[in-house]
Design a protein around this motif. Structure first.
Motif, PDB file in Angstrom:
ATOM      1  N   ARG A 192       3.044   2.157   3.000  1.00  0.00           N
ATOM      2  CA  ARG A 192       4.232   1.238   3.225  1.00  0.00           C
ATOM      3  C   ARG A 192       5.346   1.547   2.245  1.00  0.00           C
ATOM      4  N   HIS A 200      -4.452  -1.300   4.541  1.00  0.00           N
ATOM      5  CA  HIS A 200      -2.984  -1.698   4.481  1.00  0.00           C
ATOM      6  C   HIS A 200      -2.605  -3.094   4.466  1.00  0.00           C
ATOM      7  N   ASP A 229       0.701  -1.338   0.031  1.00  0.00           N
ATOM      8  CA  ASP A 229      -0.057   0.176   0.073  1.00  0.00           C
ATOM      9  C   ASP A 229       0.917   1.303   0.043  1.00  0.00           C
TER      10      ASP A 229
END
Ligand code: ATP
Ligand code: ATP
Ligand code: MOO
Ligand code: MG
Ligand code: MG
Lengths: 233, 371, 232, 232, 371
Positions: B166, E32, B163
């Motif tokens: 990250r 996430h 994502d």
């Protein structure tokens, strides 16, 4: 001292008993490896550590003698046996002679025998049937097995109505409650005498001779006889 | 350290024929699905024996079919992050990470703790790969390659499963790797933003061939490259120097095109950096706009005008020593009567420059090789 | 020694365990090596090797026994050499029984391990290679752990086969109580005599019990290992 | 019939081929089923089934032969039932030899196939499930094609074992030339006669040649199948 | 058709506890790496038996732990595109594509030829999966799921491995699927652009829980959602109707906020569509700018001003009946003295609205459910 005996498998019960007695008496011991005579002979040819060889067939003893692997002086026929016809279940005794109607009795069933070429009981059986003049008729109905016990098992299980085995196997088979009856014995002159030659090997320990002698004693003879073997006079 | 690659290989129905040099820094392979990127990386790694070719890192020849040289993969010491993670299922995450250590030469290298921290996989260390999510797997795979002290890094879409957040955490680390070590990185990506931020050199592939190659800044700001990259992805890359951090959280960057104000860039004063400006984020104005929320208004001059066949147009502007691309409609270009030599203003929102478009500058090697 | 066993029987049980254990343990490295070579390499004579490995399966056990006797017997070429050089004697020793059992079990072991090796994804081995592991290291750290269920299966097949092996053993090393008489030989001997069936059946049950225990152990181990490899 | 073979030998060769072929072909479905059940299900008595499958490996072949005789003989419970219901007779028929060979080879076949099944990624089977395939269909369209190399391995192991099986066969169906005398029985008979070694060796070579051919064929097939599955 | 999901499941160190309803149309799961998206999809597909929960498609109960109902995966008939493609290695691409056909009920469904054409995999049909590139594999996996005539589509990052161009080709097809059939689609993606374009409903997940849920338009244009989505990804979605195709390739869209000019949108006159406008692409001006390349200048009014802790600010504008988000720096917001009620202009470049931000309108179901 411990000696190693190579002996035909069918001798096991009697031989174990005699060896135990000998051991108790003398302090020596005999370890016995049982197998088919052919295998045992080949193993001796290959250097097996055998001191004494008890064979169920003369031909293999002859081979070892030619190869000088046994002490010819010690060679003796220590036992004999009778060839008998066994049937499944409780059956009436029959007279076995020339022209015996075995083929008819078998009908569609099989006659269980040891391997005709290699198991001594098979060889003697074929010889006997031939001399009785019924080999031709019986041959297609023969089921050969690897040893006499297997032949007996075929009869006991009812798979084969009749079988040709040694008296020693059949007698004890009866005792064990197998569903087998001895219905007759083959005439002794219908085949070469059944003998068990014994000899100490070329590399034998001295005790082997002693044990061989023990096998000829009356005590031993009694044991053998109880197992259905015949004892030469 | 430079990686020189020259390869020919045929699959049924697909022929690869490429030649390029990847200098220190990060070389991005960019191209459509099936254009041969993974095939190139596999050949470099030694997992594919190409029909013909030569691959060398400086003087170390990894492969030379003509001379029958072919180092086995383990002697090449290349850290490969696979498109599919390929973690060892029987080892824990920690053991996976440390796998390369057993075979790496002694000496300095990335520390386990740092890598774990950066990748956010501290909680996974005792787990086995079977139960990891797609992104978790890929993060472990990146860590495993980094920790093997590689001579070269090969990364095949390492961030595709991650994502944005990250990604944003991992990108600076890749930048540091690129800048602070001399380890060349060969990097496959579909994201121009990633490529623009990271790449020193850009290799655009198409159907097994190299279509364009050059310093990333040049290829990206070349209006002619727009079709190859996709119109949405065109843009220019400016070199900048950080000259101030304002109290309200904006950072002042000095470029030869003028001063830029961007949301906080976390670098020290004086840091050299590069800023990608997407062509579509640039507005062109004849007079300086007033009362407008865009903070960055740079005086510029039209250099060239590329009218495509569609409704779009790409204008190349010179502002100071930098070239800036702007994408607009043909109708606007005509309405503004844009023509080479015309003085204009390039209007740029501060926030349009995403954090991911601002990267640490490429030092040394790139300047030597491509300036 | 439990009192429902004669000393010969007890010795046969012990000997069978000894023989089966060593036969399977010692043939394991060779089995893994042969399986690896057969699974992952192509070379001239590969099919010959494959054939030789399978030979003990194809031949009647008695023939294998004779061939062993001819080769490894004291008068055989290999047997004579081993005896003179290392004092290692197989003929009519328990070591020979172990050799016979190992040879008879070898094809089963190799096949199981080979299948396991062929199922390992070469991509994982490649990944290990890129991380710096040479071929032997890749084998030790990746392939071997991944084929462990196959190795366990191969081991237990070999052990079970060794527990039951009879034809080749009795032909090669005879059936000398306390020295070469394994459980199957003892069972065979009992079957040869009238009235021995009951005793034979007792030994059969012992044999089954031992093999079942080994089997259960291997299944349990195999599961554990497989769970580890499933990687959760 | 080549003139260097006697008619009995020629018949033994033919019979061995017949017996081995049918033994391995007919036990294949059971082998696959048993392997699948052992690999993929957990149920009460699983270890019992596993033990029974391994039994012929553990027992001396002669014992297995006796057990077959007691169960599948004309007077045996199963044998009598089969004869009355289907007219199926094993005793003294080649069918019995095939049964004995199949039973003896069964553990080898099951192990090979089971290992192959355990190596199939359950994720692929799951994917097939989401596409609408029920468990049997998943097995037929995904699992089975993927385990084909294991099935081939299992088949060839069974075939080779059947070519060499002797102890259980001769005990169960005796050795009747042309009906139940397979190659191993013939070989055994020769070995037990003084001077029969040369003849035995000739038959051994024939036996090896046949098995090697089968082995080569299986390797070739296995490779083709494996290449297809590698998916390139 | 509505998919109702309520699940609880614990892994060591991770607990999933979600409840949401996915109406017809496309429901995006966003969150996430490691937040539990794949776990949810697996439970819906029947590949994971959750500790507790209930899953139903309208009246058809797929799972109800309390009532011990659990349809096996093959009876659920859900087309699942896995994060890893999971193609059958022993089948050709063509056979892979047609696999679901064997088991699907008769009746209309996607045609092989159309799907192959759309995915650009015509040349691969006779190949086996082993030699396909990462993107090629994923395209085949998408085709395989589409062709199985599913009751529901589950897609786990189906486009992550694809390049922009390929994505742009596949997105319209997913839109059509969403709009023309009543098949609900559960869709995992990291790309807000994708989500904004495709999603009817948006479920934002965080550490195993649903953090926000609602119609995608609302969640995306909610300034409060900016942190959850990432600032770069915030934006608003306008409903528009195509009212004209100009000769120079621009398309006129009527929205309640005013007329928009966009690069050619290939839809018929009168088509309803939705347009995503990223907050960072909007410039706010106090007076109408002149002589500027941006074509779309909409009069608007400040509704709310969200100042974050950093240098950024998000302004919510009302233009006609639509809410538009603009992201700018706090400094600009102060310089322009923005305050609720202030009349301003929202300036928007035509080209800033990428093709991938323009999607076919969500018809019927969405209007019914979320207006
Ligand atoms: N082993 C093989 N056999 C046949 N063709 C192959 C093989 N490996 C790759 N190809 C083909 O070569 C081409 C390039 O593949 P490659 O994997 O290098 O693509 P890529 O650029 O990495 O694509 P993606 O972005 O989708 O991963 C593809 O068309 C692929 O189908
Ligand atoms: N079988 C399992 N055993 C233990 N933990 C698991 C298992 N499967 C998943 N998890 C954990 O559950 C969490 C959610 O995993 P999931 O795969 O659903 O994440 P995701 O949202 O799909 O992430 P990504 O975007 O990275 O694919 C992760 O932390 C993962 O490690
Ligand atoms: O191969 Mo055997 O028939 O178990 O001794
Ligand atoms: Mg690729
Ligand atoms: Mg996931």
């Amino acid at each position: 001292e411990e000696i190693t005996v190579f002996a035909a498998a069918s001798l096991k019960t009697a031989l174990d008993e005699i060896a135990a007695g000998w051991s108790a008496e003398t302090g020596h011991s005999a370890v016995i490896s049982y197998g088919s005579s052919g295998t045992l002979a080949k193993q001796i040819q290959s250097g097996a550590p055998a001191d004494l060889f008890l064979s169920a067939a003369t031909n293999w003893m002859d081979v070892l003698e030619e190869d000088a692997l046994i002490d010819p002086a010690s060679r003796a026929d220590i036992l004999g046996n009778r060839l008998v016809l066994v049937a499944h279940g409780a059956s009436a005794p029959v007279e076995i002679g020339a022209g015996f109607d075995l083929a008819e009795r078998l009908g569609e069933g099989k006659l269980a025998m040891g391997l005709l070429d290699s198991v001594p009981a098979g060889q003697y059986g074929k010889e006997a049937l031939t001399s009785l003049g019924i080999w031709e008729a019986v041959e297609p109905k023969v089921a050969q097995v690897e040893n006499v016990r297997a032949a007996l098992a075929l009869v006991a299980s009812g798979e084969a109505p009749y079988g040709i085995v040694y008296a020693s196997d059949a007698v004890a088979g009866d005792a064990a409650g197998d569903d087998v009856t001895v219905v007759g014995a083959f005439p002794e002159d219908s085949h070469k005498p059944i003998v068990y030659p014994a000899a100490v090997t070329a590399t034998a320990k001295p005790e082997a001779k002693a044990f061989l002698e023990v096998l000829g004693t009356e005590a031993a003879d009694a044991v053998f006889a109880a197992q259905g073997f015949t004892v030469p006079k | 350290m430079t990686l020189a690659v020259s390869l020919r290989h045929g699959f049924a129905g697909f022929t690869l024929d490429v030649e390029f040099a990847a200098p220190a820094g990060l070389t991005a392979l960019f191209g459509h699905s099936g254009s041969g990127k993974t095939t190139v990386i596999n050949a470099v790694a030694g997992l594919l024996a190409p029909d013909a070719g030569r691959i060398a890192v400086d003087d170390l020849v990894l492969l030379d079919r003509a001379r029958r040289i072919a180092l086995p993969p383990h002697r090449r010491r290349l850290g490969y992050v696979f498109q599919d993670a390929r973690l060892f299922p029987h080892l824990t995450v920690r053991q996976n990470l440390l796998y390369g250590r057993w075979f790496a030469p002694r000496g300095p290298g990335a520390a386990l703790a740092d890598v774990v921290e950066m990748l956010g996989i501290g909680a996974l260390l005792q787990r086995r790969p079977g139960g990891l999510s797609g992104g978790e797997k890929q993060r472990v795979a990146i860590g495993r390659a980094l920790l093997s002290k590689p001579r070269l890094l090969l990364m095949d879409e390492p961030l595709a499963a991650l994502d944005e957040e990250r990604k944003a955490e991992i990108l600076p680390y890749l930048e540091r790797l690129r800048d602070e070590t001399s380890v060349p990185i060969l990097y496959v990506s579909h994201s121009v933003a990633e490529v623009a931020r990271l790449a020193t050199t850009l290799v655009v592939m198409e159907a097994g061939r190299v279509q364009r190659i050059g310093p990333a800044r040049e290829v990206l700001s070349d209006p002619g490259a727009v079709p190859a990259l996709g119109p949405r992805e065109a843009g220019s890359v400016l070199r900048a120097r950080l000259v101030g951090q304002d109290a309200d959280g904006l950072t002042r960057l000095e470029t030869s095109a003028g001063m830029l104000l961007l949301p906080k860039v976390d670098l020290p004063l004086g840091a050299e950096l590069r800023v990608r400006i997407a062509a579509q984020d640039v507005i062109v104005a004849r007079q300086r706009p007033e009362g407008i929320s865009a903070l960055n208004i740079l005086p510029a001059e039209v250099v060239a005008l590329h009218l495509g066949s569609g409704p779009g147009a790409v204008v190349q502007l010179r502002a100071g020593g930098e070239l800036i691309l702007a994408r607009l409609t043909r109708r606007s270009a005509e309405a503004l009567a844009l023509a080479p030599g015309l003085p204009v203003f390039a209007v740029l929102k501060s926030v349009a420059v995403a954090q991911s478009d601002v990267g640490g500058a490429i030092t040394g090697p790139e300047l030597l090789l491509h300036s | 020694m439990p009192d429902w066993l004669t000393s010969d029987e007890w010795r046969a049980v012990n000997l069978s365990l000894l023989v089966s254990f060593w036969a399977s343990v010692l043939s394991l490295p060779c089995g893994i090596a042969a399986a690896y070579v057969l699974a992952r390499f192509d070379f001239w004579g590969k099919q010959l090797l494959n054939g030789i490995v399978h030979l003990p399966l194809i031949l009647p056990p008695v023939v294998t026994g004779y061939l062993l006797l001819l080769t490894f017997g004291r008068r055989g070429p290999v047997g004579a050499f081993l005896e003179q050089s290392f004092g290692l004697v197989f003929a009519f020793r328990w070591t020979g029984a172990a050799l016979a059992a190992a040879v008879m079990a070898f094809p089963l072991m190799v096949r199981a391990i080979r299948l396991a090796i062929e199922a390992v994804d070469p991509k994982l081995e490649q990944a290990a290679g890129t991380l710096g592991a040479s071929r032997p290291w890749v084998f030790l750290t990746v392939t071997l752990p991944l084929i462990l269920p196959g190795v366990i299966a191969g081991f237990i097949l070999a052990f079970a086969k060794a527990m039951g092996e009879f034809g080749a053993t009795i032909t090669f090393v005879a059936s000398i109580p306390g020295q070469t008489q394994t459980l199957p030989s003892a069972i065979y001997a009992f079957l040869q005599v009238p009235g021995g069936d009951a005793q034979a059946m007792r030994l059969v049950l012992i044999s089954i019990a031992i093999a079942m225990l080994a089997l259960l152990l291997s299944e349990w181990l195999g599961r554990r290992v497989a769970r580890r490899i499933a990687g959760t």
